[in-house]
Design an enzyme around this catalytic site. Structure first.
Site, PDB file in Angstrom:
ATOM      1  N   CYS A   1       2.593   1.406 -11.632  1.00 22.44           N
ATOM      2  CA  CYS A   1       1.254   1.918 -11.273  1.00 22.44           C
ATOM      3  C   CYS A   1       0.796   3.044 -12.185  1.00 22.44           C
ATOM      4  CB  CYS A   1       1.258   2.412  -9.831  1.00 22.44           C
ATOM      5  SG  CYS A   1       1.797   1.153  -8.677  1.00 22.44           S
TER       6      CYS A   1
ATOM      7  N   ASN B   1      -3.754  -2.105  -3.417  1.00 20.51           N
ATOM      8  CA  ASN B   1      -3.049  -1.458  -4.527  1.00 20.51           C
ATOM      9  C   ASN B   1      -2.954  -2.457  -5.682  1.00 20.51           C
ATOM     10  OD1 ASN B   1      -1.192  -0.388  -6.300  1.00 20.51           O
ATOM     11  ND2 ASN B   1       0.288   0.214  -4.735  1.00 20.51           N
TER      12      ASN B   1
ATOM     13  N   HIS C   1      -4.505   6.955  -8.501  1.00 20.94           N
ATOM     14  CA  HIS C   1      -3.937   5.637  -8.228  1.00 20.94           C
ATOM     15  C   HIS C   1      -4.159   5.311  -6.753  1.00 20.94           C
ATOM     16  CE1 HIS C   1      -1.499   2.205  -7.815  1.00 20.94           C
ATOM     17  NE2 HIS C   1      -0.550   2.808  -7.130  1.00 20.94           N
TER      18      HIS C   1
HETATM   19  N1  ACO Z   1       1.992  -4.770  10.245  1.00 18.88           N
HETATM   20  C1  ACO Z   1       2.493  -4.295  11.381  1.00 18.88           C
HETATM   21  N2  ACO Z   1       3.579  -3.511  11.443  1.00 18.88           N
HETATM   22  C2  ACO Z   1       4.175  -3.205  10.275  1.00 18.88           C
HETATM   23  C3  ACO Z   1       3.699  -3.693   9.038  1.00 18.88           C
HETATM   24  C4  ACO Z   1       2.560  -4.495   9.049  1.00 18.88           C
HETATM   25  N3  ACO Z   1       2.018  -4.996   7.922  1.00 18.88           N
HETATM   26  N4  ACO Z   1       4.493  -3.201   8.052  1.00 18.88           N
HETATM   27  C5  ACO Z   1       5.443  -2.459   8.637  1.00 18.88           C
HETATM   28  N5  ACO Z   1       5.250  -2.457   9.975  1.00 18.88           N
HETATM   29  C6  ACO Z   1       6.049  -1.792  11.003  1.00 18.88           C
HETATM   30  C7  ACO Z   1       7.455  -1.535  10.566  1.00 18.88           C
HETATM   31  O1  ACO Z   1       8.248  -2.661  10.764  1.00 18.88           O
HETATM   32  C8  ACO Z   1       7.844  -0.392  11.464  1.00 18.88           C
HETATM   33  O2  ACO Z   1       8.181  -0.915  12.708  1.00 18.88           O
HETATM   34  P1  ACO Z   1       9.400  -0.294  13.570  1.00 18.88           P
HETATM   35  O3  ACO Z   1       8.992   1.121  13.848  1.00 18.88           O
HETATM   36  O4  ACO Z   1       9.441  -1.166  14.771  1.00 18.88           O
HETATM   37  O5  ACO Z   1      10.601  -0.392  12.678  1.00 18.88           O
HETATM   38  C9  ACO Z   1       6.536   0.384  11.626  1.00 18.88           C
HETATM   39  O6  ACO Z   1       5.498  -0.520  11.252  1.00 18.88           O
HETATM   40  C10 ACO Z   1       6.458   1.638  10.790  1.00 18.88           C
HETATM   41  O7  ACO Z   1       6.873   1.333   9.487  1.00 18.88           O
HETATM   42  P2  ACO Z   1       6.819   2.415   8.336  1.00 18.88           P
HETATM   43  O8  ACO Z   1       7.336   1.824   7.081  1.00 18.88           O
HETATM   44  O9  ACO Z   1       7.454   3.688   8.811  1.00 18.88           O
HETATM   45  O10 ACO Z   1       5.234   2.655   8.253  1.00 18.88           O
HETATM   46  P3  ACO Z   1       4.466   3.697   7.389  1.00 18.88           P
HETATM   47  O11 ACO Z   1       3.615   4.504   8.268  1.00 18.88           O
HETATM   48  O12 ACO Z   1       5.352   4.430   6.424  1.00 18.88           O
HETATM   49  O13 ACO Z   1       3.488   2.761   6.531  1.00 18.88           O
HETATM   50  C11 ACO Z   1       3.334   1.932   4.295  1.00 18.88           C
HETATM   51  C12 ACO Z   1       4.039   1.818   5.641  1.00 18.88           C
HETATM   52  C13 ACO Z   1       1.888   1.562   4.486  1.00 18.88           C
HETATM   53  C14 ACO Z   1       4.006   0.966   3.333  1.00 18.88           C
HETATM   54  C15 ACO Z   1       3.434   3.371   3.775  1.00 18.88           C
HETATM   55  O14 ACO Z   1       4.748   3.838   3.883  1.00 18.88           O
HETATM   56  C16 ACO Z   1       2.989   3.506   2.340  1.00 18.88           C
HETATM   57  O15 ACO Z   1       1.842   3.332   2.005  1.00 18.88           O
HETATM   58  N6  ACO Z   1       3.921   3.904   1.437  1.00 18.88           N
HETATM   59  C17 ACO Z   1       3.602   4.155   0.074  1.00 18.88           C
HETATM   60  C18 ACO Z   1       3.479   2.885  -0.693  1.00 18.88           C
HETATM   61  C19 ACO Z   1       3.088   3.217  -2.096  1.00 18.88           C
HETATM   62  O16 ACO Z   1       2.454   4.206  -2.321  1.00 18.88           O
HETATM   63  N7  ACO Z   1       3.471   2.415  -3.070  1.00 18.88           N
HETATM   64  C20 ACO Z   1       3.012   2.784  -4.402  1.00 18.88           C
HETATM   65  C21 ACO Z   1       3.800   2.290  -5.413  1.00 18.88           C
HETATM   66  S1  ACO Z   1       3.614   0.576  -5.605  1.00 18.88           S
HETATM   67  C22 ACO Z   1       4.033   0.254  -7.221  1.00 18.88           C
HETATM   68  O17 ACO Z   1       4.456   1.098  -7.957  1.00 18.88           O
HETATM   69  C23 ACO Z   1       3.859  -1.148  -7.715  1.00 18.88           C
END
Ligand code: ACO
Length: 324
Positions: free
Chosen positions: A112, A281, A251
């Site tokens: 990214c 993204n 980003h």
């Molecule tokens: N729909 C419903 N529930 C979901 C989904 C979904 N799509 N995805 C995950 N969950 C659930 C999980 O299973 C978890 O359930 P549990 O509590 O029963 O185990 C719950 O939601 C919480 O999961 P978390 O991973 O803690 O959720 P979080 O609030 O952290 O959100 C997310 C996840 C959106 C991925 C977030 O962490 C994020 O945006 N992280 C940064 C990603 C990023 O910036 N990437 C950039 C680099 S990409 C690159 O370089 C190519």
């Protein structure tokens, strides 16, 4: 002598994948996706539509916007982690299709952060005497998305943005670029299969390894921290305060990351260019896509100070300050 972005362009494939569409594929909901990410929909390339197909359209648009002919390009850099092939580079494919016969061409792999890394290379070559460098960020993230993994498949989209970089004749130009990396965190966001470490095989496919794996929650925290640090470093290097910035082009990974960064910096969110609600993204394409839109909609005006900040797999993070 400074370098300057002379023109911008972008392209996204027409096919829209909404959150409601995703509800039919994995156990998720529009509410969860919007609340946790800010993403409403993303664009998806057609089967057979490759990174170079998106990149060429963005490139043609940037060249037209800059008023530069492809034959005048000295170099083409394509930031991507979803190139058409492991080899040759997507930049060479775009060079051929543009008819940019004089241009050197290669891809830049910094996930990214790739666009800002590529911009810094263009900046250095312009200062060393090149006249025009085309910098493209293009991704077909749908090709490395595991459509059975709800943790990642809701996040990504396809698209391309491009800029033509040349010499600055006046005040406008690239004022600073800062690049960083920390390979200790390489496994945080990773495509573990299909490379030389675990070459393509039926087992690799069965284990779903040629797709993005991410420890989202850890990535989130580090993204907020590194983006804030990158911005503070950029401001200090230019003796600027956050109030001097007219437009922040970050980003686009998650609206909660952008809000947290803006809050820590005391930057009004209205000054931030946001496209993740419509495109998700798009990895290396996200900044040039957002920049092109900000320019075309007048969010960035001549004379404005534009701040770029990126982070991504590697980990890599980077910033840039531009006088438009
Ligand atoms: N729909 C419903 N529930 C979901 C989904 C979904 N799509 N995805 C995950 N969950 C659930 C999980 O299973 C978890 O359930 P549990 O509590 O029963 O185990 C719950 O939601 C919480 O999961 P978390 O991973 O803690 O959720 P979080 O609030 O952290 O959100 C997310 C996840 C959106 C991925 C977030 O962490 C994020 O945006 N992280 C940064 C990603 C990023 O910036 N990437 C950039 C680099 S990409 C690159 O370089 C190519």
């Amino acid at each position: 002598m400074k370098s300057q972005i002379l023109g911008t362009g972008s392209y996204v494939p027409p096919k829209i994948l909404t959150n409601t569409d995703l509800e039919k594929i994995v156990d998720t909901s529009d509410t969860w996706i919007v609340d946790r990410t800010g993403i409403h929909e993303r664009r998806i390339a057609e089967p057979g539509e490759a990174c170079s197909d998106l990149g060429i359209r963005a490139s043609e648009s940037a060249l037209a916007n800059a008023g530069i002919a492809a034959q005048d390009l000295d170099m083409i850099l394509v930031a991507t982690c979803t190139g058409d092939y492991p080899l040759p580079s997507t930049a060479c494919l775009i060079q051929h299709r543009l008819g940019a016969t004089r241009a050197a061409a290669c891809d830049i792999a910094a996930a990214c952060c790739g666009f800002v890394y590529a911009l810094s290379i263009a900046n250095a070559y312009i200062k060393a005497g090149y006249r025009y460098v085309l910098v493209v960020g293009a991704e077909v993230m749908s090709a490395i998305t595991d459509w059975s993994d709800r943790n990642t498949c809701v996040l990504f989209g396809d698209g391309a943005g491009a800029t033509v970089v040349g010499r600055s004749e006046g005040e406008a130009g690239i004022l600073s670029l800062h690049l960083h990396a920390d390979g200790r965190l390489a496994d945080l966001i990773c495509v573990p299969g299909g490379g030389s470490s675990r070459p393509a095989s039926q087992t690799i496919l069965d284990e779903r390894l040629p797709y993005v794996k991410m420890r989202g929650n850890e990535t989130f925290k580090i993204a907020v921290k590194t983006m804030e640090e990158a911005v503070r470093e950029a401001l200090a290097a230019n003796e600027l305060t956050i109030n001097d910035i007219d437009c922040f082009v970050p980003h686009q990974a998650n609206i909660r990351i952008l809000k947290a960064v803006a809050e820590r910096l005391k930057l009004p969110l209205e000054k931030t260019a946001i496209n993740l609600d419509r495109f998700g993204n798009t990895s290396a394409a996200s900044i040039p896509l957002a920049l092109d839109e900000a320019v075309k909609t007048g969010k960035v005006q001549p004379g404005n100070l534009v701040l770029l900040a990126a982070f991504g797999s590697g980990l890599t993070w980077a910033s840039g300050v531009l006088r438009w």
